[in-house]
Design a protein around this motif. Structure first.
Motif, mmCIF file in Angstrom:
data_model
loop_
_atom_site.group_PDB
_atom_site.id
_atom_site.type_symbol
_atom_site.label_atom_id
_atom_site.label_comp_id
_atom_site.label_asym_id
_atom_site.label_seq_id
_atom_site.Cartn_x
_atom_site.Cartn_y
_atom_site.Cartn_z
ATOM 1 N N ARG A 97 0.986 -1.367 -0.248
ATOM 2 C CA ARG A 97 0.128 -0.025 0.215
ATOM 3 C C ARG A 97 0.673 1.157 -0.204
ATOM 4 N NH1 ARG A 97 -4.526 1.459 4.490
ATOM 5 N NH2 ARG A 97 -4.731 3.561 3.892
ATOM 6 N N HIS A 98 2.286 1.214 0.695
ATOM 7 C CA HIS A 98 3.027 2.071 0.272
ATOM 8 C C HIS A 98 4.500 1.969 1.290
ATOM 9 C CE1 HIS A 98 1.856 2.987 5.208
ATOM 10 N NE2 HIS A 98 0.598 2.800 5.271
ATOM 11 N N ILE A 99 5.693 3.101 1.560
ATOM 12 C CA ILE A 99 6.628 2.340 2.091
ATOM 13 C C ILE A 99 6.461 1.499 3.699
ATOM 14 C CG2 ILE A 99 7.871 3.447 0.681
ATOM 15 C CD1 ILE A 99 8.901 5.007 2.738
ATOM 16 N N THR A 124 6.152 10.903 -1.716
ATOM 17 C CA THR A 124 5.649 12.548 -1.464
ATOM 18 C C THR A 124 4.242 12.429 -1.892
ATOM 19 O OG1 THR A 124 6.126 14.065 -3.083
ATOM 20 C CG2 THR A 124 7.894 14.357 -0.635
ATOM 21 N N LEU A 125 3.605 13.795 -1.844
ATOM 22 C CA LEU A 125 2.469 14.205 -3.263
ATOM 23 C C LEU A 125 2.904 14.353 -4.273
ATOM 24 C CD1 LEU A 125 -0.612 15.708 -0.773
ATOM 25 C CD2 LEU A 125 -0.311 13.131 -1.830
ATOM 26 N N GLY A 210 9.277 2.128 -6.429
ATOM 27 C CA GLY A 210 8.199 3.198 -7.469
ATOM 28 C C GLY A 210 6.550 2.337 -7.368
ATOM 29 N N ASP A 211 5.561 3.927 -7.846
ATOM 30 C CA ASP A 211 4.256 3.701 -7.960
ATOM 31 C C ASP A 211 4.297 3.853 -10.017
ATOM 32 O OD1 ASP A 211 5.661 6.624 -8.045
ATOM 33 O OD2 ASP A 211 3.504 6.710 -9.040
ATOM 34 N N PRO A 232 -0.153 4.567 -5.524
ATOM 35 C CA PRO A 232 0.031 6.751 -5.227
ATOM 36 C C PRO A 232 -0.860 6.701 -4.505
ATOM 37 C CG PRO A 232 -1.408 5.745 -7.312
ATOM 38 C CD PRO A 232 -0.889 4.125 -6.951
ATOM 39 N N PHE A 233 -0.325 7.541 -4.182
ATOM 40 C CA PHE A 233 -1.185 8.447 -3.430
ATOM 41 C C PHE A 233 -1.951 9.011 -3.396
ATOM 42 C CE2 PHE A 233 3.229 8.709 -1.323
ATOM 43 C CZ PHE A 233 3.297 7.960 0.191
#
Length: 288
Positions: A97-99, A124-125, A210-211, A232-233
């Motif tokens: 989902r995220h790091i 970051t965004l 990465g995304d 990605p956020f």
């Protein structure tokens, strides 16, 4: 008390010389509404102004970053090539989902010696100069595990073609607290000599996070790295070209995974699983 965000943007513009459109862009990224309390908006806005030299009217950095992410000829070319030749090269070894959901200590214990991150929608965004809250603890855990061997590989900052004097790279380093790799080619093109030289290790001992499937993941797999895809956020403010590319990537990725295609084998994680260190590669992810 309600407050019109446009008035707030104009006020901040007059006080800080920030570009009004940039402030409105951040309001869209953060999901602010024109009726959000002024105190709340100001509280959320101030951290973004801590490192704001790239967001001023005179800055070329913000406009450059937005422009450069809109088109990637090398990525498009390699994408077309992989569709017919080796689609597995665009499939990540791990998906999180995220790091903050990655077990960095376990990866370090398995034998990895360094980690490279993409910036926008990974740390970051989009276009922001502060690490996203969800990613902050994950980045700290990664830095704790790998020490100085943690860096950012951007398709703008640090890229010789667009950041010859390294000003954008130095600015990112000051804002994010992570070193930025100076390099000659945009991902997924180019080699990884700069990474190997910086970390003092072989490419297969490096993790690429990465995304984007056809830039970050394709680049990492091309060089034998372990690849980690993170969701990605916020894609709402990305350039239209990037949004379209994401849709195309998702279509092909779903098709390939449905057909049972998997990421290229990686010697370190495969050995860890075979040796009983982990039950499978997904064990390198945290459940929370």
């Amino acid at each position: 008390m309600s407050f019109n965000y446009y008035k707030l943007a104009n006020t901040e513009y007059n006080n800080t010389n920030l570009n009004r459109k940039t402030l409105l862009l951040y309001s869209k990224v953060k999901g602010w509404t024109c009726t959000s309390p002024a105190s709340y908006q100001l509280k959320k806005l101030r951290p973004l102004l801590t490192c704001n030299s790239s967001l001023t009217n005179k800055s070329k950095g913000f406009k450059m970053n937005k422009l450069l992410q809109n088109f990637n000829g090398a990525g498009l070319q390699m994408f077309c090539s992989s569709i017919f030749s080796d689609p597995c090269i665009a499939i990540p070894h791990l998906t999180a989902r995220h790091i903050g959901h990655v077990d960095w200590e376990a990866l370090h214990a398995a034998g990895f010696k360094g980690c490279v991150f993409d910036k926008d929608n990974t740390l970051t965004l989009p276009f922001a100069m502060a690490v996203q809250e969800d990613a902050a603890l994950g980045l700290q855990s990664c830095q704790k595990a790998f020490g100085p061997n943690v860096a950012l590989l951007s398709n703008s900052a640090g890229l010789e073609q667009y950041d010859r004097d390294g000003a954008e790279a130095r600015h990112l380093e000051a804002c994010l607290g992570i070193q930025v790799i100076r390099h000659k080619h945009k991902k997924p093109e180019g080699g990884c000599e700069e990474i190997s030289s910086l970390f003092g290790c072989q490419p297969h001992e490096v993790i690429m996070v990465g995304d984007r499937y056809f830039t970050d993941i394709l680049y990492g797999n091309r060089h034998g790295m372990l690849t980690v895809y993170v969701q990605p956020f916020n894609v709402a403010v990305e350039p239209k070209g990037v949004v379209l590319a994401r849709k195309i990537e998702d279509i092909f990725m779903q098709r390939w995974q449905k057909n049972g295609l998997k990421a290229p084998a990686h010697i370190i994680t495969e050995n860890a699983v075979k040796g009983g260190m982990k039950s499978d590669k997904s064990a390198f992810l945290l459940s929370t």
